[in-house]
Motif scaffolding. Structure first.
Motif, PDB file in Angstrom:
ATOM      1  N   ASP A  47     106.548   5.802  95.914  1.00  0.00           N
ATOM      2  CA  ASP A  47     105.387   6.245  95.180  1.00  0.00           C
ATOM      3  C   ASP A  47     104.675   7.510  95.953  1.00  0.00           C
ATOM      4  OD1 ASP A  47     103.388   5.461  92.581  1.00  0.00           O
ATOM      5  OD2 ASP A  47     102.065   5.694  94.420  1.00  0.00           O
ATOM      6  N   ALA A  48     104.563   7.356  97.313  1.00  0.00           N
ATOM      7  CA  ALA A  48     103.853   8.470  97.967  1.00  0.00           C
ATOM      8  C   ALA A  48     104.624  10.104  97.744  1.00  0.00           C
ATOM      9  CB  ALA A  48     103.810   8.155  99.313  1.00  0.00           C
ATOM     10  N   LEU A  49     105.978   9.826  97.821  1.00  0.00           N
ATOM     11  CA  LEU A  49     106.998  11.017  97.653  1.00  0.00           C
ATOM     12  C   LEU A  49     106.607  11.808  96.160  1.00  0.00           C
ATOM     13  CD1 LEU A  49     110.471   9.993  99.473  1.00  0.00           C
ATOM     14  CD2 LEU A  49     108.445  11.290 100.294  1.00  0.00           C
ATOM     15  N   LYS A  50     106.489  10.732  95.177  1.00  0.00           N
ATOM     16  CA  LYS A  50     106.342  11.184  93.873  1.00  0.00           C
ATOM     17  C   LYS A  50     105.184  11.799  93.591  1.00  0.00           C
ATOM     18  CE  LYS A  50     105.879   9.096  89.221  1.00  0.00           C
ATOM     19  NZ  LYS A  50     105.782   8.219  88.277  1.00  0.00           N
ATOM     20  N   ARG A  51     104.019  11.486  94.193  1.00  0.00           N
ATOM     21  CA  ARG A  51     102.683  12.144  93.993  1.00  0.00           C
ATOM     22  C   ARG A  51     102.807  13.296  94.885  1.00  0.00           C
ATOM     23  NH1 ARG A  51      97.759   7.725  94.827  1.00  0.00           N
ATOM     24  NH2 ARG A  51      96.562   9.776  94.655  1.00  0.00           N
ATOM     25  N   LEU A  52     103.476  13.377  96.139  1.00  0.00           N
ATOM     26  CA  LEU A  52     103.595  14.549  96.841  1.00  0.00           C
ATOM     27  C   LEU A  52     104.182  15.725  95.987  1.00  0.00           C
ATOM     28  CD1 LEU A  52     104.380  13.633 100.359  1.00  0.00           C
ATOM     29  CD2 LEU A  52     102.213  14.571  99.643  1.00  0.00           C
ATOM     30  N   GLN A  53     105.075  15.442  95.507  1.00  0.00           N
ATOM     31  CA  GLN A  53     106.354  16.280  94.445  1.00  0.00           C
ATOM     32  C   GLN A  53     105.296  16.673  93.303  1.00  0.00           C
ATOM     33  OE1 GLN A  53     109.479  13.619  93.578  1.00  0.00           O
ATOM     34  NE2 GLN A  53     110.440  14.095  95.500  1.00  0.00           N
ATOM     35  N   GLU A  54     104.459  15.873  92.769  1.00  0.00           N
ATOM     36  CA  GLU A  54     103.616  16.067  91.606  1.00  0.00           C
ATOM     37  C   GLU A  54     102.637  17.368  91.872  1.00  0.00           C
ATOM     38  OE1 GLU A  54     101.728  12.505  90.406  1.00  0.00           O
ATOM     39  OE2 GLU A  54     103.609  12.071  89.370  1.00  0.00           O
ATOM     40  N   LYS A  56     103.743  19.700  94.272  1.00  0.00           N
ATOM     41  CA  LYS A  56     104.365  20.653  94.843  1.00  0.00           C
ATOM     42  C   LYS A  56     104.621  20.556  96.360  1.00  0.00           C
ATOM     43  CE  LYS A  56     103.801  23.550  90.725  1.00  0.00           C
ATOM     44  NZ  LYS A  56     103.382  24.883  90.316  1.00  0.00           N
ATOM     45  N   LEU A  57     104.561  19.331  96.797  1.00  0.00           N
ATOM     46  CA  LEU A  57     104.506  19.123  98.184  1.00  0.00           C
ATOM     47  C   LEU A  57     105.557  18.241  98.471  1.00  0.00           C
ATOM     48  CD1 LEU A  57     100.640  18.429  99.001  1.00  0.00           C
ATOM     49  CD2 LEU A  57     102.140  20.427  99.362  1.00  0.00           C
ATOM     50  N   THR A  58     106.454  18.419  99.653  1.00  0.00           N
ATOM     51  CA  THR A  58     107.620  17.684 100.087  1.00  0.00           C
ATOM     52  C   THR A  58     107.408  16.958 101.375  1.00  0.00           C
ATOM     53  OG1 THR A  58     108.682  19.337 101.195  1.00  0.00           O
ATOM     54  CG2 THR A  58     109.289  19.551  98.966  1.00  0.00           C
ATOM     55  N   ALA A  59     108.126  15.659 101.489  1.00  0.00           N
ATOM     56  CA  ALA A  59     108.075  15.034 102.598  1.00  0.00           C
ATOM     57  C   ALA A  59     109.459  14.199 102.747  1.00  0.00           C
ATOM     58  CB  ALA A  59     106.610  13.904 102.581  1.00  0.00           C
ATOM     59  N   ALA A  60     109.697  13.716 103.742  1.00  0.00           N
ATOM     60  CA  ALA A  60     110.668  12.647 103.857  1.00  0.00           C
ATOM     61  C   ALA A  60     110.115  11.126 104.253  1.00  0.00           C
ATOM     62  CB  ALA A  60     111.517  12.954 105.059  1.00  0.00           C
ATOM     63  N   PHE A  61     110.802  10.381 103.727  1.00  0.00           N
ATOM     64  CA  PHE A  61     110.367   8.773 103.789  1.00  0.00           C
ATOM     65  C   PHE A  61     111.483   7.862 104.340  1.00  0.00           C
ATOM     66  CE2 PHE A  61     110.195   4.333 102.016  1.00  0.00           C
ATOM     67  CZ  PHE A  61     109.333   4.011 102.785  1.00  0.00           C
ATOM     68  N   ILE A  62     111.111   7.358 105.530  1.00  0.00           N
ATOM     69  CA  ILE A  62     111.994   6.435 106.213  1.00  0.00           C
ATOM     70  C   ILE A  62     111.187   5.164 106.353  1.00  0.00           C
ATOM     71  CG2 ILE A  62     113.300   6.127 108.373  1.00  0.00           C
ATOM     72  CD1 ILE A  62     113.203   8.928 108.874  1.00  0.00           C
ATOM     73  N   PRO A  63     111.757   4.274 105.792  1.00  0.00           N
ATOM     74  CA  PRO A  63     111.139   2.813 105.915  1.00  0.00           C
ATOM     75  C   PRO A  63     111.291   2.292 107.319  1.00  0.00           C
ATOM     76  CG  PRO A  63     113.278   2.696 104.809  1.00  0.00           C
ATOM     77  CD  PRO A  63     112.969   4.167 104.906  1.00  0.00           C
ATOM     78  N   CYS A  64     109.997   1.490 107.736  1.00  0.00           N
ATOM     79  CA  CYS A  64     110.314   0.903 109.103  1.00  0.00           C
ATOM     80  C   CYS A  64     108.900  -0.034 109.410  1.00  0.00           C
ATOM     81  CB  CYS A  64     109.951   2.035 110.173  1.00  0.00           C
ATOM     82  SG  CYS A  64     110.003   1.633 111.818  1.00  0.00           S
TER      83      CYS A  64
END
Length: 260
Positions: A47-54, A56-64
């Protein structure tokens, strides 16, 4: 700050999928950083990646799960393989709603779980992130403490203890890592409203009373962006002469005397 200040700098934010963590992820991504979000909640991470993309921002997600040594080792290995270094480590993940019942009702397993995530987790991330931080030009670690490290409501034993531990861990690491050029500081947030920054299934619009706002000399409850702005400064070269310190971000709440 400028939109290129953090360009090409790798910023790892634990618990970065929601709340204050997400606010910091947005802020650092806006500044041009290569943001890596880690969180035990995979639904929140997506959900966070989706919000960032909306935005126009990018990030990587690694579960931990940062309380797991094995998972933290795997996390840092993944960061190293993809980026080769780590400029900023933000130890933000924590159990924010721990047990608040009577002392006699509390199970020690609940106490242990809070300390495992809130205190042991940052130590694990620092230990295994250390080789990557050494490869950065101006490495920095930021720990998220809380005003609960200095004051308490009844029956918040584990949370207060964990955040007090973060304060001590911060100055201990700052003194210990000087030869490695790694600055270590902490932010102690007060009342920060995170409702709109939760994952979609748990998002809500806050409703604050006049009394809620009046507790803060600035006249309002805090939001994640307030913490994020402080984080941008403390992790930057502009704070190059600051280490081993904590910055209280609470709208002045802890310095105001309140009589009931």
């Amino acid at each position: 700050m400028t939109d290129t200040y953090y360009k090409d700098r790798v910023v790892l934010i634990t618990g970065g999928a929601q709340g204050i963590g997400l606010g910091m992820a947005q802020a650092f991504a806006t500044e041009g950083a290569q943001v890596v979000i880690t969180d035990a909640d995979e639904e929140a991470g997506k959900d966070a990646l989706k919000r960032l993309q909306e935005n126009k921002l990018t990030a990587a997600f690694i579960p931990c799960d940062i309380s797991s040594e094995q998972e933290v080792v795997a996390l840092m290995k993944a960061v190293g393989e993809k980026y080769g270094k780590l400029d900023v480590l933000i130890n933000n993940a924590g159990i924010a709603d721990p047990f608040t019942g009577d002392l006699q009702e509390m199970r020690m397993s609940e106490f242990d779980r809070v300390l495992a995530v809130n205190l042991r987790g940052p130590m694990l991330c620092t230990k295994y992130g250390f080789p990557l931080l050494q490869k950065a030009e101006h490495p920095a670690i930021l720990n998220l403490s809380s005003t609960r490290a200095f004051m308490s409501e009844p029956n918040t034993f584990a949370y207060s203890a964990s955040k007090g531990g973060i304060e001590a861990l911060t100055h201990s690491l700052a003194v210990s890592l000087t030869e490695d050029r790694i600055r270590v500081n902490a932010i102690a947030p007060g009342w920060i409203e995170t409702g709109p920054w939760q994952k979609e299934s748990q998002r809500y619009e806050p409703r604050h009373t006049k009394e809620d706002k009046a507790q803060h000399p600035v006249g309002r409850v805090g939001i994640p962006a307030d913490v994020a702005e402080a984080a941008l400064f403390l992790c930057s070269d502009r704070a190059g002469f600051i280490t081993g310190q904590h910055l209280v971000v609470d709208g002045g709440m802890t310095v105001k005397m309140i009589y009931t």
